[in-house]
Design a protein around this motif. Structure first.
Motif, PDB file in Angstrom:
ATOM      1  N   ARG A  75       0.870  -1.347  -0.053  1.00 29.99           N
ATOM      2  CA  ARG A  75      -0.002   0.022   0.053  1.00 29.99           C
ATOM      3  C   ARG A  75       0.925   1.187  -0.055  1.00 29.99           C
ATOM      4  O   ARG A  75       0.459   1.989  -0.624  1.00 29.99           O
ATOM      5  CB  ARG A  75      -1.003   0.121   1.324  1.00 29.99           C
ATOM      6  CG  ARG A  75      -1.971  -1.122   1.172  1.00 29.99           C
ATOM      7  CD  ARG A  75      -3.178  -1.101   2.246  1.00 29.99           C
ATOM      8  NE  ARG A  75      -3.760  -2.344   2.392  1.00 29.99           N
ATOM      9  CZ  ARG A  75      -4.887  -2.483   3.136  1.00 29.99           C
ATOM     10  NH1 ARG A  75      -5.371  -1.435   3.798  1.00 29.99           N
ATOM     11  NH2 ARG A  75      -5.418  -3.810   3.147  1.00 29.99           N
ATOM     12  N   GLU A  76       1.915   1.311   0.570  1.00 27.74           N
ATOM     13  CA  GLU A  76       2.971   2.374   0.694  1.00 27.74           C
ATOM     14  C   GLU A  76       3.522   2.609  -0.572  1.00 27.74           C
ATOM     15  O   GLU A  76       3.734   3.875  -0.844  1.00 27.74           O
ATOM     16  CB  GLU A  76       4.002   1.917   1.575  1.00 27.74           C
ATOM     17  CG  GLU A  76       3.815   2.023   2.958  1.00 27.74           C
ATOM     18  CD  GLU A  76       4.521   1.507   3.886  1.00 27.74           C
ATOM     19  OE1 GLU A  76       5.803   0.866   3.546  1.00 27.74           O
ATOM     20  OE2 GLU A  76       4.497   1.250   5.208  1.00 27.74           O
ATOM     21  N   LEU A  77       3.514   1.668  -1.760  1.00 21.81           N
ATOM     22  CA  LEU A  77       3.822   1.899  -3.163  1.00 21.81           C
ATOM     23  C   LEU A  77       3.015   3.040  -3.726  1.00 21.81           C
ATOM     24  O   LEU A  77       3.278   3.733  -4.807  1.00 21.81           O
ATOM     25  CB  LEU A  77       4.051   0.628  -4.000  1.00 21.81           C
ATOM     26  CG  LEU A  77       4.927  -0.159  -3.678  1.00 21.81           C
ATOM     27  CD1 LEU A  77       4.448  -1.693  -4.481  1.00 21.81           C
ATOM     28  CD2 LEU A  77       6.474   0.096  -3.978  1.00 21.81           C
ATOM     29  N   GLU A  78       1.733   3.087  -3.113  1.00 21.63           N
ATOM     30  CA  GLU A  78       0.648   3.808  -3.680  1.00 21.63           C
ATOM     31  C   GLU A  78       1.010   5.632  -3.554  1.00 21.63           C
ATOM     32  O   GLU A  78       0.421   6.421  -4.005  1.00 21.63           O
ATOM     33  CB  GLU A  78      -0.674   3.478  -3.496  1.00 21.63           C
ATOM     34  CG  GLU A  78      -0.885   2.025  -3.968  1.00 21.63           C
ATOM     35  CD  GLU A  78      -2.177   1.725  -3.434  1.00 21.63           C
ATOM     36  OE1 GLU A  78      -3.043   2.327  -3.184  1.00 21.63           O
ATOM     37  OE2 GLU A  78      -2.840   0.684  -3.743  1.00 21.63           O
ATOM     38  N   ASP A  79       1.525   5.662  -2.389  1.00 20.67           N
ATOM     39  CA  ASP A  79       1.907   7.370  -1.922  1.00 20.67           C
ATOM     40  C   ASP A  79       2.852   7.892  -2.672  1.00 20.67           C
ATOM     41  O   ASP A  79       4.122   7.801  -2.107  1.00 20.67           O
ATOM     42  CB  ASP A  79       2.124   7.118  -0.478  1.00 20.67           C
ATOM     43  CG  ASP A  79       2.199   8.538   0.288  1.00 20.67           C
ATOM     44  OD1 ASP A  79       1.569   9.361  -0.456  1.00 20.67           O
ATOM     45  OD2 ASP A  79       2.648   8.868   1.272  1.00 20.67           O
ATOM     46  N   VAL A  80       2.657   8.140  -3.952  1.00 22.90           N
ATOM     47  CA  VAL A  80       3.619   8.863  -4.961  1.00 22.90           C
ATOM     48  C   VAL A  80       3.045  10.077  -5.383  1.00 22.90           C
ATOM     49  O   VAL A  80       1.688  10.097  -5.590  1.00 22.90           O
ATOM     50  CB  VAL A  80       4.013   7.522  -5.861  1.00 22.90           C
ATOM     51  CG1 VAL A  80       4.728   6.557  -5.258  1.00 22.90           C
ATOM     52  CG2 VAL A  80       2.720   7.199  -6.856  1.00 22.90           C
ATOM     53  N   PRO A  81       4.026  10.895  -5.818  1.00 27.03           N
ATOM     54  CA  PRO A  81       3.445  12.085  -6.645  1.00 27.03           C
ATOM     55  C   PRO A  81       2.955  11.741  -7.994  1.00 27.03           C
ATOM     56  O   PRO A  81       2.109  12.759  -8.690  1.00 27.03           O
ATOM     57  CB  PRO A  81       4.662  13.143  -6.571  1.00 27.03           C
ATOM     58  CG  PRO A  81       5.716  12.119  -6.616  1.00 27.03           C
ATOM     59  CD  PRO A  81       5.514  11.020  -5.703  1.00 27.03           C
ATOM     60  N   TYR A  82       3.560  10.911  -8.807  1.00 21.99           N
ATOM     61  CA  TYR A  82       3.353  10.670  -9.976  1.00 21.99           C
ATOM     62  C   TYR A  82       2.713   9.205 -10.489  1.00 21.99           C
ATOM     63  O   TYR A  82       3.293   8.449 -10.999  1.00 21.99           O
ATOM     64  CB  TYR A  82       4.465  10.760 -10.999  1.00 21.99           C
ATOM     65  CG  TYR A  82       5.234  12.085 -10.438  1.00 21.99           C
ATOM     66  CD1 TYR A  82       5.078  13.188 -10.603  1.00 21.99           C
ATOM     67  CD2 TYR A  82       6.608  11.994  -9.802  1.00 21.99           C
ATOM     68  CE1 TYR A  82       5.655  14.470 -10.263  1.00 21.99           C
ATOM     69  CE2 TYR A  82       7.270  13.009  -9.347  1.00 21.99           C
ATOM     70  CZ  TYR A  82       6.873  14.253  -9.439  1.00 21.99           C
ATOM     71  OH  TYR A  82       7.689  15.305  -9.320  1.00 21.99           O
ATOM     72  N   PRO A  83       1.589   9.037 -10.102  1.00 21.71           N
ATOM     73  CA  PRO A  83       1.030   7.517 -10.235  1.00 21.71           C
ATOM     74  C   PRO A  83       0.911   7.288 -11.680  1.00 21.71           C
ATOM     75  O   PRO A  83       0.643   7.987 -12.683  1.00 21.71           O
ATOM     76  CB  PRO A  83      -0.606   7.814  -9.898  1.00 21.71           C
ATOM     77  CG  PRO A  83      -0.516   9.004  -8.928  1.00 21.71           C
ATOM     78  CD  PRO A  83       0.574   9.916  -9.535  1.00 21.71           C
ATOM     79  N   GLY A  84       1.271   5.839 -12.003  1.00 22.14           N
ATOM     80  CA  GLY A  84       1.431   5.443 -13.361  1.00 22.14           C
ATOM     81  C   GLY A  84       2.628   5.781 -14.269  1.00 22.14           C
ATOM     82  O   GLY A  84       3.112   5.422 -15.290  1.00 22.14           O
TER      83      GLY A  84
END
Length: 551
Positions: free
Chosen positions: A436-445
């Motif tokens: 789930r921590e992988l999803e906390d990003v400024p540039y999804p995708g």
């Protein structure tokens, strides 16, 4: 649908290809009531046969996180050929050969990126791999109807109803559409962009052929420095030319394979290659322009009818709503260059599945809950468009392509390392928070979704390639600027070939890995240092463990 009527299923999945079957297997494995509807039946052909290292790791993460071992079977040639059958090929590299009209291929204008220390994934013979996953979904408890044509889709506060052409209806609490360009959900809610937002423009032609000559044989006799470390035929080869590429995916490239077919994909920008001929005529005309390709395909026999699109690109104004979402090719499509479809689908399913499992428990299917899934899916499409458009803009200039190649290769590698790092942590303690921590990003995708420096470099690539394509910048000047940025960046690993423009072959030998790790300890960007050292430890440990297990 009447709101006082309880839905018969937790979820309806439209489409039983790899994306639909994987999601169905995951949810059913966790106890959800899943109905899969498909307008066709298995076995059937499908595009997207090359499993990239990023796709292999993303699929393995799905398998481990949700305890569906059948997904992991598709991640290595050894597993696919041993457990499913001998129809698969092996993919040990991505190879690129730049061609010029009327000329033999120049050995100074080629590149190859190998799998490095990762296991070799397969070339998927999709009618067999898809049937295998579909069967697994059924075994885990999914109900399925094949050859079922959807007439319409509707939702209300209580759920979703799917109406069949045959007059039947099916109800569920949620709907996921994976069907593709003609997605019933896109039609029902008017979601297709009237004019695709994507800058890239291509028509795509695909088929299977017999008696395609070996790429290695066509280019035999070259000096040793021009021969790649891995034979061309043991991977996916992209023959590049101005305005398009011809992709070659052999299935019979391993001693254990019994499949003589070769998958061929021809992607053409119609602004340079007008769609005036039939697919077969377009293929013949194109190959005759390049002597090496003419020789390679002169005796080829058609096994499967050509499939063709006019403009392959399409998008959607919205991919997530209350009680529904569209993923995979239902959400949109850009181009098959770089074989990103399987990794993209796996990443979206990874983000979607755990949210659905929670929603089934607390009965909250609001669109806000799935907002990240929508941003991730749209981001994958938008960044793929920028990447592919930049690549096509560089095909007329090897120095510029050489820069684009390196930015793609390392960006994809860094994103793969991020996912592998989280998977290793999950295997140690079983905490789902690592994923789930992988999803906390400024540039999804994005290729490397949490690194500002690489994002800036990527944006510079897009700007330079567009300027070059529009005639505002000479491609050699654009290439020089990008190579300078790559060579000076402390987030590009040294000694592995990514940051060395003279090195046409990115091939991580044990010696090169040791040198790169020594450099990383002293001089690398902190994020890169952590990714390189942590992942190399994980890979080495996994391989030693596997050998001990076999003993």
């Amino acid at each position: 649908m009447s709101s006082d009527r309880a839905p018969a299923h937790d979820i309806i999945i439209l489409g039983s290809g790899l994306a639909g079957s994987m999601l169905g297997a995951i949810l059913a494995r966790r106890g959800a009531d899943v109905l899969i509807l498909d307008s066709r039946s298995h076995p059937r052909p499908a595009s997207g046969e090359s499993v990239s290292p990023r796709a292999a790791v993303a699929l393995r993460a799905l398998s481990i996180r949700y305890d569906v071992p059948e997904i992991k079977v598709l991640t290595t040639y050894e597993n696919a050929s041993r457990i499913i059958n001998s129809s698969f090929g092996v993919r040990r590299h991505f190879g690129f050969l730049l061609h010029e009209d009327g000329q033999r291929q120049n050995p100074g204008r080629l590149n190859q990126a190998s799998n490095g220390p990762l296991d070799d994934p397969p070339h998927l013979f999709r009618q067999d791999s898809d049937s295998y996953l579909f069967t697994a979904a059924i075994q885990y408890g999914c109900t399925a109807r094949q050859n079922y044509r959807v007439a319409s889709v509707e939702t209300d506060g209580a759920g979703v109803t799917v109406h069949g052409v045959d007059g039947s209806t099916h109800q569920a609490r949620y709907l996921v559409d994976t069907t593709g360009r003609d997605a019933p959900t896109a039609k029902a809610f008017g979601l297709r962009e009237e004019t695709p937002r994507f800058r890239h423009h291509s028509r795509v032609l695909t088929t299977h052929l017999l008696d395609v000559k070996s790429t290695d044989a066509i280019h035999a006799g070259r000096r040793p420095a021009d021969v790649p470390p891995i034979p061309w035929d043991q991977g996916t080869v992209y023959n590049l030319f101005e305005g398009g590429f011809l992709g070659v995916v052999p299935f019979g490239n391993h001693p254990r394979s019994r499949n003589r077919r070769t998958s061929v994909t021809l992607s053409l920008d119609p602004r340079r290659h007008p769609a005036e001929d039939s697919p077969a005529e377009a293929f013949t005309a194109l190959t005759h322009r390049f002597p090496d390709l003419a020789r390679q395909f002169e005796d080829a026999l058609l096994v499967r009818e050509w499939e063709a699109t006019e403009r392959a690109q399409y998008g959607s104004t919205q991919v997530v709503g209350d009680r529904w979402c569209m993923i995979a090719d239902s959400a949109g499509f850009v181009d098959p260059l770089f074989a990103r479809d399987l990794s993209n689908n796996a990443e979206v399913i990874n983000a979607l599945a755990w949210r659905l499992l929670l929603a089934f428990k607390d009965d909250d299917f609001s669109a806000d809950r799935f907002d990240h899934v929508g941003r991730l899916q749209q981001g994958l499409l938008d960044y793929d468009d920028q990447l592919v458009d930049s690549a096509y803009s560089s095909f007329g200039s090897y120095p510029l392509w050489n820069a684009v190649f390196r930015i793609w290769a390392w960006g994809s590698g860094a994103g793969t390392f991020r996912l592998q790092e989280s998977m290793a942590r999950f295997l140690q303690d079983g905490r789902d928070a690592h994923f789930r921590e992988l999803e906390d990003v400024p540039y999804p995708g994005f290729l490397w979704p949490d690194h500002d420096g690489f994002k800036k470099l990527f944006d510079e690539m897009v700007t330079h390639c567009r300027s070059s394509a529009e005639g505002l910048t000479h491609p050699d000047d654009a290439a020089r600027d990008l190579i300078t940025a790559i060579s000076s960046a402390d987030f590009f690993p040294r000694h592995l070939g990514f940051a060395e423009p003279q090195n046409r072959f990115v091939h991580a030998t044990p010696k090169a890995i040791v040198k790169s790790l020594r450099w990383a300890v002293k001089d690398a960007d902190p994020e890169l240092k952590r990714l390189l050292i942590g992942n190399m430890k994980h890979v080495v440990g996994s391989k030693i463990g596997a050998k001990l297990g076999r003993k």
